[in-house]
Design a protein around this motif. Structure first.
Motif, PDB file in Angstrom:
ATOM      1  N   GLY A  84       0.644  -2.558   5.426  1.00  0.00           N
ATOM      2  CA  GLY A  84       0.661  -3.457   4.275  1.00  0.00           C
ATOM      3  C   GLY A  84      -0.220  -4.668   4.495  1.00  0.00           C
ATOM      4  O   GLY A  84      -0.878  -5.156   3.566  1.00  0.00           O
ATOM      5  N   ASN A  85      -0.252  -5.172   5.735  1.00  0.00           N
ATOM      6  CA  ASN A  85      -1.098  -6.322   6.026  1.00  0.00           C
ATOM      7  C   ASN A  85      -2.571  -5.952   6.034  1.00  0.00           C
ATOM      8  O   ASN A  85      -3.408  -6.726   5.573  1.00  0.00           O
ATOM      9  CB  ASN A  85      -0.705  -6.946   7.369  1.00  0.00           C
ATOM     10  N   ILE A  86      -2.885  -4.758   6.540  1.00  0.00           N
ATOM     11  CA  ILE A  86      -4.294  -4.355   6.592  1.00  0.00           C
ATOM     12  C   ILE A  86      -4.861  -4.197   5.177  1.00  0.00           C
ATOM     13  O   ILE A  86      -6.003  -4.545   4.923  1.00  0.00           O
ATOM     14  CB  ILE A  86      -4.459  -3.057   7.424  1.00  0.00           C
ATOM     15  N   VAL A  87      -4.044  -3.705   4.250  1.00  0.00           N
ATOM     16  CA  VAL A  87      -4.545  -3.500   2.883  1.00  0.00           C
ATOM     17  C   VAL A  87      -4.368  -4.739   1.997  1.00  0.00           C
ATOM     18  O   VAL A  87      -4.555  -4.665   0.788  1.00  0.00           O
ATOM     19  CB  VAL A  87      -3.881  -2.288   2.189  1.00  0.00           C
ATOM     20  N   ARG A 107      -4.438   2.872   1.882  1.00  0.00           N
ATOM     21  CA  ARG A 107      -3.394   2.936   2.908  1.00  0.00           C
ATOM     22  C   ARG A 107      -3.733   3.963   3.980  1.00  0.00           C
ATOM     23  O   ARG A 107      -3.512   3.723   5.167  1.00  0.00           O
ATOM     24  CB  ARG A 107      -2.046   3.283   2.274  1.00  0.00           C
ATOM     25  N   THR A 108      -4.269   5.091   3.539  1.00  0.00           N
ATOM     26  CA  THR A 108      -4.665   6.107   4.507  1.00  0.00           C
ATOM     27  C   THR A 108      -5.752   5.558   5.423  1.00  0.00           C
ATOM     28  O   THR A 108      -5.684   5.719   6.654  1.00  0.00           O
ATOM     29  CB  THR A 108      -5.182   7.361   3.778  1.00  0.00           C
ATOM     30  N   ALA A 109      -6.724   4.872   4.828  1.00  0.00           N
ATOM     31  CA  ALA A 109      -7.804   4.285   5.619  1.00  0.00           C
ATOM     32  C   ALA A 109      -7.253   3.257   6.603  1.00  0.00           C
ATOM     33  O   ALA A 109      -7.692   3.185   7.757  1.00  0.00           O
ATOM     34  CB  ALA A 109      -8.827   3.641   4.695  1.00  0.00           C
ATOM     35  N   ALA A 125     -10.954  -4.286   6.845  1.00  0.00           N
ATOM     36  CA  ALA A 125     -10.580  -3.438   5.709  1.00  0.00           C
ATOM     37  C   ALA A 125     -10.884  -4.106   4.374  1.00  0.00           C
ATOM     38  O   ALA A 125     -10.766  -3.484   3.328  1.00  0.00           O
ATOM     39  CB  ALA A 125      -9.105  -3.079   5.783  1.00  0.00           C
ATOM     40  N   PHE A 126     -11.271  -5.391   4.428  1.00  0.00           N
ATOM     41  CA  PHE A 126     -11.638  -6.082   3.200  1.00  0.00           C
ATOM     42  C   PHE A 126     -13.070  -5.700   2.786  1.00  0.00           C
ATOM     43  O   PHE A 126     -13.542  -6.067   1.712  1.00  0.00           O
ATOM     44  CB  PHE A 126     -11.502  -7.598   3.408  1.00  0.00           C
TER      45      PHE A 126
END
Lengths: 252, 264
Positions: A93-96, A110-112, A148-149
């Motif tokens: 959740g934090n990465i996305v 989310r998969t990424a 991821a941004f």
């Protein structure tokens, strides 16, 4: 590698009467790793805030790919000294977060994110909440969130400042690995001269009152760099140059 | 460990009952002054049908008043946190509402709102809304500014920042207020029934039994009211654990992972 990614063009920032940044000029090449060192109050963070769009410059422009992005957020990935992980979001959740904040985090986001976490050693922790992670792991997640941004320029403001020496060294090597994989342009602030020289293609030395660029050092130390690099004569030589620059400024 | 954790509150209740029983039998207290736990239980069973429906009425007042009071409190806190002038104007008024004795305003409330459900809801609402306002305001102002800056640097709008960064930060303090409120709501309903009611309820029933010197019946009512308040508190605790899993768990719940995957 020779084309210019980012141009900081006569950027000045003053807060009321105080001149925080005096006419900063700098060109950053595509894929370059530039580190910034300088005493507290030399305006390093202010400069990052201008590039990230959090701070409107009093005058000057920040050009990226032909557009002025000064004071306009959303164009670069910004990572702060504190990891600023959101406590109620899992690692995934934090990465996305970037996608969730600017639209919608899709299933493929989310998969990424999970793949990114797995690739850099956090595959078993994708459903963990931040409080269950160590300091080093949290910083990794924060960097993955920045990656991821999907921005080509990354601003890293003392990201390893709060870590212990050993974890910090691991993180530096990991960052170089990530940087080599991703081919992004990195602007990296630090207080640590070793770190500045170890990571950089160029070291920018800043001085305070008002904040300005004092020196720029090319780092000709070959890559890939390892722990042994820290003991090599050319590393030591450069480090003493940077240190003496910093020292003379503070003695003034 | 889990067994000990679950059993200790039960042990505490048994301890209270034991002390109560010992006091009554050891000091030879008359049952019209202090009935024994057994007599209270007996009174509760004898009167169960009527007491149950009265408790339902009081429960209804408590729940509706609680929902309205906490809802209004939450909205006020959000408005106050975002608009300085609203904060400046409302805060002294809110403090004043807490300084007014609830019992004292019950009578004027009846004149305005009549003897029905409305004045009771207002009284319950007045009691429960204040902790919500204070705690949610606290939660909103204690947010790490770095998180907001981070979200801004990503180009997020204020609405998204509110939804994903500010709002979840209020959950922990909000639930502290909700747990308090759930217990207080019953007190509010009883006060409402005493001062502003012609309709039946457990609080009204308690007064009636007291005037008849049916002490065991009074204690039975008190026990039931306590159970209602306790139930509300426990319910809030369960909801809190479910909606703030990051406070008690290291990883997300399985069903939540799936739904989060779908929601994004």
């Amino acid at each position: 590698m020779t084309d210019t990614k980012l141009t900081i063009d006569s950027v000045e920032v003053s807060f009321g009467e105080t001149l925080a940044l005096a006419k900063i000029d700098l060109e950053v090449k595509n894929g370059e790793f530039v580190t910034f060192v300088g005493p507290s109050g030399c305006g390093k963070t202010t400069l990052m805030n201008v590039i990230a769009g959090l701070q409107q410059p009093t005058s000057g422009r920040v050009m990226m790919d032909g557009a002025d992005i000064a004071g306009k957020p959303g164009h670069v990935g910004y990572m702060f000294q504190k990891d600023l992980l959101i406590p109620w979001r899992t690692v995934t959740g934090n990465i996305v977060l970037g996608a969730a904040l600017t639209g919608r985090a899709t299933k493929s986001d989310r998969t990424a994110a999970r793949e990114l976490a797995a690739r850099y050693g956090l595959g078993d922790f994708v459903d963990h909440y931040p409080h269950a992670l160590s300091g080093g792991m949290r910083q990794r997640v924060a960097l993955m969130r920045t990656l991821a941004f999907h921005k080509e320029v990354l601003l890293l403001d003392e990201p390893f400042g709060a870590l212990d020496a050993q974890t910090r060294l691991e993180m530096q090597q990991w960052l170089l690995e990530v940087w080599a994989d991703s081919g992004r342009t990195v602007l990296f602030i630090t207080h640590d001269v070793d770190e500045a020289v170890f990571l950089a293609d160029r070291v920018v030395v800043m001085s305070a009152r008002p904040g300005r660029i004092q020196d720029v050092h090319e780092v000709a130390v070959p890559r890939p760099r390892t722990v042994d690099t820290l003991m090599s004569p050319e590393f030591m030589d450069l480090k003493s140059q940077v240190l003496s620059g910093l020292y003379h400024t503070e003695a003034e | 460990m889990r067994v000990v954790r679950l059993a200790s509150p039960l042990l505490a209740v048994l301890l209270v009952l034991a002390v109560w029983q010992l006091a009554v039998s050891g000091l030879h207290i008359q049952s019209y002054i202090l009935p024994s736990p057994h007599q209270t239980w007996q009174a509760l069973r004898d009167d169960w049908t009527s007491v149950r429906s009265l408790a339902g009425q009081t429960l209804y007042e408590s729940v509706v008043g609680f929902v309205i009071g906490t809802g209004v409190g939450f909205l006020l806190a959000v408005a106050m946190a975002h608009v300085t002038i609203v904060h400046r104007v409302l805060y002294p008024i809110l403090i004043a509402t807490q300084a007014v004795p609830i019992v004292a305003i019950a009578a004027p409330l009846v004149i305005i709102l009549g003897y029905g459900l409305a004045p009771k809801l207002v009284i319950v609402g007045l009691i429960v809304f204040f902790p919500v306002v204070v705690n949610v305001l606290d939660g909103l102002s204690s947010i790490d500014h770095g998180m907001v800056d981070l979200a801004r640097s990503m180009g997020a709008g204020e609405a998204k920042i509110f939804l994903l960064v500010r709002l979840p930060a209020t959950l922990t303090p909000l639930f502290s207020a909700l747990k308090l409120g759930a217990a207080y709501a019953v007190t509010g309903a009883v006060i409402g029934e005493w001062t502003a009611s012609i309709t039946p309820g457990l609080g009204k029933d308690l007064l009636l039994k007291n005037s008849r010197l049916d002490t065991a019946g009074v204690y039975a009512d008190v026990l039931l009211l306590t159970a209602v308040g306790l139930g509300g508190f426990l319910l809030m605790t369960v909801v809190e654990r479910l909606s703030t899993p990051w406070r008690t768990r290291g990883t997300a719940r399985r069903w939540f992972r799936r739904s989060a995957d779908m929601k994004g």
